[in-house]
Structures are given as structure tokens and as C-alpha cells.
Write a protein that holds these residues in place. Structure first.
Motif, PDB file in Angstrom:
ATOM      1  N   ASP A   1      13.385  71.125  55.908  1.00  0.00           N
ATOM      2  CA  ASP A   1      13.464  70.522  54.573  1.00  0.00           C
ATOM      3  C   ASP A   1      12.402  71.136  53.657  1.00  0.00           C
ATOM      4  OD1 ASP A   1      13.180  68.846  52.301  1.00  0.00           O
ATOM      5  OD2 ASP A   1      13.900  67.121  53.420  1.00  0.00           O
ATOM      6  N   PRO A   2      12.803  71.827  52.589  1.00  0.00           N
ATOM      7  CA  PRO A   2      11.822  72.454  51.697  1.00  0.00           C
ATOM      8  C   PRO A   2      10.843  71.463  51.072  1.00  0.00           C
ATOM      9  CG  PRO A   2      14.034  73.262  51.226  1.00  0.00           C
ATOM     10  CD  PRO A   2      14.166  72.126  52.201  1.00  0.00           C
ATOM     11  N   GLU A   3      11.293  70.260  50.795  1.00  0.00           N
ATOM     12  CA  GLU A   3      10.388  69.270  50.200  1.00  0.00           C
ATOM     13  C   GLU A   3       9.318  68.821  51.201  1.00  0.00           C
ATOM     14  OE1 GLU A   3       8.777  67.200  47.112  1.00  0.00           O
ATOM     15  OE2 GLU A   3      10.422  68.639  47.025  1.00  0.00           O
ATOM     16  N   VAL A   4       9.701  68.661  52.450  1.00  0.00           N
ATOM     17  CA  VAL A   4       8.746  68.255  53.489  1.00  0.00           C
ATOM     18  C   VAL A   4       7.709  69.349  53.719  1.00  0.00           C
ATOM     19  CG1 VAL A   4       8.509  67.720  55.959  1.00  0.00           C
ATOM     20  CG2 VAL A   4      10.368  66.707  54.630  1.00  0.00           C
ATOM     21  N   THR A   5       8.145  70.594  53.717  1.00  0.00           N
ATOM     22  CA  THR A   5       7.252  71.709  54.051  1.00  0.00           C
ATOM     23  C   THR A   5       6.615  72.352  52.826  1.00  0.00           C
ATOM     24  OG1 THR A   5       9.085  73.300  54.031  1.00  0.00           O
ATOM     25  CG2 THR A   5       8.598  72.209  56.125  1.00  0.00           C
ATOM     26  N   ARG A   6       6.813  71.775  51.681  1.00  0.00           N
ATOM     27  CA  ARG A   6       6.345  72.355  50.413  1.00  0.00           C
ATOM     28  C   ARG A   6       4.884  72.772  50.441  1.00  0.00           C
ATOM     29  NH1 ARG A   6       6.613  69.174  44.674  1.00  0.00           N
ATOM     30  NH2 ARG A   6       5.598  70.782  43.439  1.00  0.00           N
ATOM     31  N   PHE A   7       4.011  71.957  50.991  1.00  0.00           N
ATOM     32  CA  PHE A   7       2.585  72.257  50.998  1.00  0.00           C
ATOM     33  C   PHE A   7       2.070  72.630  52.393  1.00  0.00           C
ATOM     34  CE2 PHE A   7       3.259  69.342  47.407  1.00  0.00           C
ATOM     35  CZ  PHE A   7       2.876  70.190  46.374  1.00  0.00           C
ATOM     36  N   ALA A   8       2.973  72.851  53.314  1.00  0.00           N
ATOM     37  CA  ALA A   8       2.596  73.243  54.676  1.00  0.00           C
ATOM     38  C   ALA A   8       2.427  74.762  54.734  1.00  0.00           C
ATOM     39  CB  ALA A   8       3.659  72.792  55.672  1.00  0.00           C
ATOM     40  N   SER A   9       1.685  75.207  55.728  1.00  0.00           N
ATOM     41  CA  SER A   9       1.495  76.648  55.912  1.00  0.00           C
ATOM     42  C   SER A   9       2.663  77.265  56.676  1.00  0.00           C
ATOM     43  CB  SER A   9       0.184  76.912  56.661  1.00  0.00           C
ATOM     44  OG  SER A   9       0.223  76.318  57.939  1.00  0.00           O
ATOM     45  N   TRP A  10       3.690  76.475  56.989  1.00  0.00           N
ATOM     46  CA  TRP A  10       4.873  76.925  57.716  1.00  0.00           C
ATOM     47  C   TRP A  10       6.102  76.341  57.038  1.00  0.00           C
ATOM     48  CZ3 TRP A  10       7.489  72.655  59.167  1.00  0.00           C
ATOM     49  CH2 TRP A  10       6.762  71.463  59.286  1.00  0.00           C
ATOM     50  N   GLY A  11       7.246  76.910  57.369  1.00  0.00           N
ATOM     51  CA  GLY A  11       8.518  76.357  56.928  1.00  0.00           C
ATOM     52  C   GLY A  11       8.906  76.759  55.521  1.00  0.00           C
ATOM     53  N   PRO A  12      10.079  76.360  55.105  1.00  0.00           N
ATOM     54  CA  PRO A  12      11.068  75.645  55.890  1.00  0.00           C
ATOM     55  C   PRO A  12      11.572  76.486  57.062  1.00  0.00           C
ATOM     56  CG  PRO A  12      11.884  76.041  53.649  1.00  0.00           C
ATOM     57  CD  PRO A  12      10.539  76.620  53.742  1.00  0.00           C
ATOM     58  N   ASN A  13      11.775  75.833  58.177  1.00  0.00           N
ATOM     59  CA  ASN A  13      12.143  76.515  59.419  1.00  0.00           C
ATOM     60  C   ASN A  13      13.630  76.828  59.499  1.00  0.00           C
ATOM     61  OD1 ASN A  13       9.516  76.236  60.227  1.00  0.00           O
ATOM     62  ND2 ASN A  13       9.960  75.078  62.076  1.00  0.00           N
ATOM     63  N   THR A  14      13.903  77.945  60.132  1.00  0.00           N
ATOM     64  CA  THR A  14      15.269  78.240  60.553  1.00  0.00           C
ATOM     65  C   THR A  14      15.466  77.558  61.908  1.00  0.00           C
ATOM     66  OG1 THR A  14      14.627  80.217  61.776  1.00  0.00           O
ATOM     67  CG2 THR A  14      15.177  80.512  59.429  1.00  0.00           C
ATOM     68  N   VAL A  15      16.689  77.531  62.392  1.00  0.00           N
ATOM     69  CA  VAL A  15      16.948  76.985  63.727  1.00  0.00           C
ATOM     70  C   VAL A  15      16.140  77.760  64.764  1.00  0.00           C
ATOM     71  CG1 VAL A  15      18.703  76.655  65.517  1.00  0.00           C
ATOM     72  CG2 VAL A  15      19.215  76.063  63.136  1.00  0.00           C
ATOM     73  N   ALA A  16      16.073  79.084  64.619  1.00  0.00           N
ATOM     74  CA  ALA A  16      15.304  79.906  65.562  1.00  0.00           C
ATOM     75  C   ALA A  16      13.812  79.561  65.505  1.00  0.00           C
ATOM     76  CB  ALA A  16      15.519  81.390  65.271  1.00  0.00           C
ATOM     77  N   ASP A  17      13.280  79.291  64.303  1.00  0.00           N
ATOM     78  CA  ASP A  17      11.871  78.882  64.180  1.00  0.00           C
ATOM     79  C   ASP A  17      11.612  77.584  64.937  1.00  0.00           C
ATOM     80  OD1 ASP A  17      11.265  81.008  62.394  1.00  0.00           O
ATOM     81  OD2 ASP A  17      11.712  79.758  60.642  1.00  0.00           O
ATOM     82  N   THR A  18      12.501  76.627  64.768  1.00  0.00           N
ATOM     83  CA  THR A  18      12.356  75.332  65.441  1.00  0.00           C
ATOM     84  C   THR A  18      12.439  75.496  66.952  1.00  0.00           C
ATOM     85  OG1 THR A  18      13.258  74.150  63.537  1.00  0.00           O
ATOM     86  CG2 THR A  18      13.317  73.005  65.655  1.00  0.00           C
ATOM     87  N   GLN A  19      13.384  76.287  67.412  1.00  0.00           N
ATOM     88  CA  GLN A  19      13.513  76.514  68.853  1.00  0.00           C
ATOM     89  C   GLN A  19      12.269  77.206  69.413  1.00  0.00           C
ATOM     90  OE1 GLN A  19      17.229  78.644  68.809  1.00  0.00           O
ATOM     91  NE2 GLN A  19      18.431  76.790  69.180  1.00  0.00           N
ATOM     92  N   ALA A  20      11.712  78.166  68.677  1.00  0.00           N
ATOM     93  CA  ALA A  20      10.501  78.863  69.134  1.00  0.00           C
ATOM     94  C   ALA A  20       9.312  77.910  69.175  1.00  0.00           C
ATOM     95  CB  ALA A  20      10.206  80.047  68.222  1.00  0.00           C
TER      96      ALA A  20
END
Length: 79
Positions: free
Chosen positions: A38-57
Motif C-alpha cells: 500500500d503506497p499510503e502505508v509505506t509513504r514515509f518508510a525506507s521500503w515499499g511499496p512492495n511487490t509480491v516478490a519483495d514480500t516473499q523475500a
């Protein structure tokens, strides 16, 4: 008051009256991806928004870290 339980893969680590911090499992992928993509959730994070592959990793690394000895880190899910 929260209580600490023995650390074991798949088991709870810290249990409070309304919240449990536990080890991640690979089955957490849909829930993790729901917020991590979710771009809004990760807006101020140093990661994301995640792809499915990012989440799996991320989850693969978190689960692998549960068996490393000596264990130097903890990545926990909140239920």
C-alpha cells in the motif's frame, strides 16, 4: 502485564492481554503484502511499496533468521 514465552519457530513470543507478538510464517504473505504494498502505508518508510516478490523475500529472510545460531535479531508479527 506482558509475559515472555520460550522462543520457538511458529510459537508466540510475547503475549499481552490483547496482543501477541509472534514469529512470522510463510503463510503470513497475504496479510503482510496487504499493508506492505500500500503506497499510503509505506509513504514515509525506507521500503515499499512492495511487490509480491519483495514480500516473499522479506518473509523468507524473517523465517530463515529464526534458526540462525547465534540468533542476532527478531522480526515479529503482531496478532
Amino acid at each position: 502485564m506482558p509475559t515472555a514465552e520460550p522462543v520457538r519457530p511458529g510459537g508466540p513470543v510475547i503475549r499481552g492481554p490483547r496482543l501477541v507478538f509472534r514469529e512470522f510464517t510463510l503463510e503470513d504473505a497475504p496479510a503482510v503484502h496487504a499493508y506492505a504494498s500500500d503506497p499510503e502505508v509505506t509513504r514515509f518508510a525506507s521500503w515499499g511499496p512492495n511487490t509480491v516478490a519483495d514480500t516473499q523475500a522479506f518473509l523468507a529472510d524473517a523465517v530463515a533468521g529464526q534458526t540462525r545460531m547465534p540468533r542476532t535479531g527478531f522480526t515479529l508479527a503482531a496478532d
